[in-house]
Design a protein around this motif. Structure first.
Motif, PDB file in Angstrom:
ATOM      1  N   LEU A   4       0.849  -1.197   0.000  1.00  0.00           N
ATOM      2  CA  LEU A   4       0.000   0.000   0.000  1.00  0.00           C
ATOM      3  C   LEU A   4       0.884   1.245   0.000  1.00  0.00           C
ATOM      4  O   LEU A   4       1.797   1.357   0.822  1.00  0.00           O
ATOM      5  CB  LEU A   4      -0.912   0.029   1.226  1.00  0.00           C
ATOM      6  N   PHE A  60      -8.571   2.100   3.452  1.00  0.00           N
ATOM      7  CA  PHE A  60      -7.552   1.058   3.417  1.00  0.00           C
ATOM      8  C   PHE A  60      -7.802  -0.077   4.414  1.00  0.00           C
ATOM      9  O   PHE A  60      -7.601  -1.249   4.066  1.00  0.00           O
ATOM     10  CB  PHE A  60      -6.168   1.672   3.597  1.00  0.00           C
ATOM     11  N   LEU A  92     -10.409  -2.228   2.672  1.00  0.00           N
ATOM     12  CA  LEU A  92      -9.811  -2.982   1.577  1.00  0.00           C
ATOM     13  C   LEU A  92      -8.997  -4.152   2.122  1.00  0.00           C
ATOM     14  O   LEU A  92      -9.106  -5.289   1.634  1.00  0.00           O
ATOM     15  CB  LEU A  92      -8.918  -2.074   0.741  1.00  0.00           C
ATOM     16  N   GLN A 117      -1.819  -1.726  -4.387  1.00  0.00           N
ATOM     17  CA  GLN A 117      -2.755  -0.609  -4.541  1.00  0.00           C
ATOM     18  C   GLN A 117      -2.019   0.482  -5.298  1.00  0.00           C
ATOM     19  O   GLN A 117      -1.025   1.028  -4.834  1.00  0.00           O
ATOM     20  CB  GLN A 117      -3.200  -0.082  -3.181  1.00  0.00           C
ATOM     21  N   ILE A 127      -4.684  -3.135  -7.670  1.00  0.00           N
ATOM     22  CA  ILE A 127      -6.007  -2.697  -7.245  1.00  0.00           C
ATOM     23  C   ILE A 127      -6.154  -1.242  -7.668  1.00  0.00           C
ATOM     24  O   ILE A 127      -5.493  -0.361  -7.124  1.00  0.00           O
ATOM     25  CB  ILE A 127      -6.191  -2.868  -5.728  1.00  0.00           C
TER      26      ILE A 127
END
Length: 342
Positions: free
Chosen positions: A68, A81, A84, A129, A151
């Motif tokens: 991330l 987040f 997710l 991400q 993502i």
């Protein structure tokens, strides 16, 4: 019991070591009676296979990495987040994988993390991400042949597997809703202009206006950073343009915008209507409740894991692309109950 080996289980069950291994790996070429006998010995002894040994045998670590692009502090303060990550963790649990989390907040972090996530044998695959222009980490991972699922739509999707929502169409529908309600000066608080999600949602905003004969007024477009405080300052910058409605590219920015509107002595939605994007839990309890685009955040994470496992099992070509549905959730902040136009 913790020191039991495959040979110990095989001896107690009266079978070969290779038969025990086939039972543990759910191999079909084992007689049912033999399978039951081995499983009963495993149950009685409480035997657990040695994870390291199984990894060496299968050439799999049964571990996925989630990368991330956020610092530790912003990861916990941004509700997108954790939601997710929840979906990703649920999928990993479901498919018996372990999840490793990597937070990249700077180029220095990336330099330290890349050798670890690309090292052969540590991770079976990586979830990233992304969606930022010039994402060098994504390019490096692709070049290293690590199974990868992004993502969010990558800026250059060539050869990349990814999962996302149709951000252009979702924003288009949200702004079209405001147009239908009769609002004339519809502004937007966009995200940073270096991310594909921001670009796509701004495109949807502009398309909705242009298709209805509206001109794009640059004074009604301001940039935020997907945070509540960013939305607050962006709304303060937008107020002199006298918008009567605002589409914010995230719920967090919408909440910040609503605070700025109230502090300016204005009412929501009577003076300025507000629409957000995400449908995070606080949207329904905002004052007034926030009209927003609901995107399936946790299901996006779950689906990303399923795609990654498909890549691990079957190879990365052709790339997999999955676009999930969104829904406009109409609440009080858009003024739909006080419809002002056709």
């Amino acid at each position: 019991m913790s020191n039991l080996t495959l040979e110990d289980i095989a001896r107690q069950a009266g079978v070969s070591r290779s038969t025990v291994s086939r039972v543990l790996n759910d191999h079909p070429n084992v007689r049912e009676e033999v399978r039951r006998r081995v499983l009963e010995v495993i149950r009685q002894t409480g035997y657990h296979p040695n994870a390291a040994a199984r990894t060496l045998a299968s050439q799999r670590s049964l571990m996925l990495g989630l990368v991330l692009p956020r610092s530790v502090s912003s990861f916990f303060s941004d509700p997108y987040f954790p939601r997710l990550t929840q979906g990703i963790a649920q999928a990993c649990n479901h498919y018996n994988y372990t999840l490793a989390l990597f937070l990249v907040g700077s180029a220095e972090d990336e330099a330290k993390i890349y050798p670890r996530i690309s090292r052969r044998g540590l991770l079976d695959g990586v979830l990233l991400q992304s969606g930022q222009i010039g994402d060098q980490l994504m390019d490096r991972l692709l070049a290293s042949n690590v199974p990868l699922v992004v993502i969010g739509r990558p800026f250059n999707p060539q050869g990349v597997s990814y999962v996302d929502v149709d951000n252009v169409n979702a924003a288009y529908n949200a702004v079209s809703h405001l147009v239908r309600l009769g609002y004339l000066r519809i502004g937007t608080i966009a995200g940073p202009d270096n991310s594909t999600v921001s670009i796509d949602r701004k495109e949807g905003y502009m398309r909705a206006l242009l298709e209805r004969g509206r001109k794009i007024d640059p004074s009604l477009i301001v940039e935020g950073d997907f945070t509540e405080i960013g939305g607050y300052y962006a709304m303060q910058a937008l107020l002199p343009a006298r918008p009567d409605a605002v589409f914010a590219a995230s719920d967090a920015m919408a909440i910040g915008a609503m605070r700025a509107i109230r502090e300016a002595g204005l009412r929501i939605p009577e003076d300025i209507a507000v629409v957000g994007f995400d449908d995070l839990p606080f949207a329904a309890t905002a004052t007034p409740p926030l009209t927003t685009v609901r995107q399936p955040i946790a299901p996006l994470g779950f689906k990303a894991v399923e795609i990654l496992l498909d890549l691990i099992e079957n190879g990365a070509q052709p790339p997999r692309r999955v676009i999930m549905d969104t829904e406009l959730v109409v609440r009080d902040s858009c003024g739909a109950l006080r419809r002002r136009g056709p």
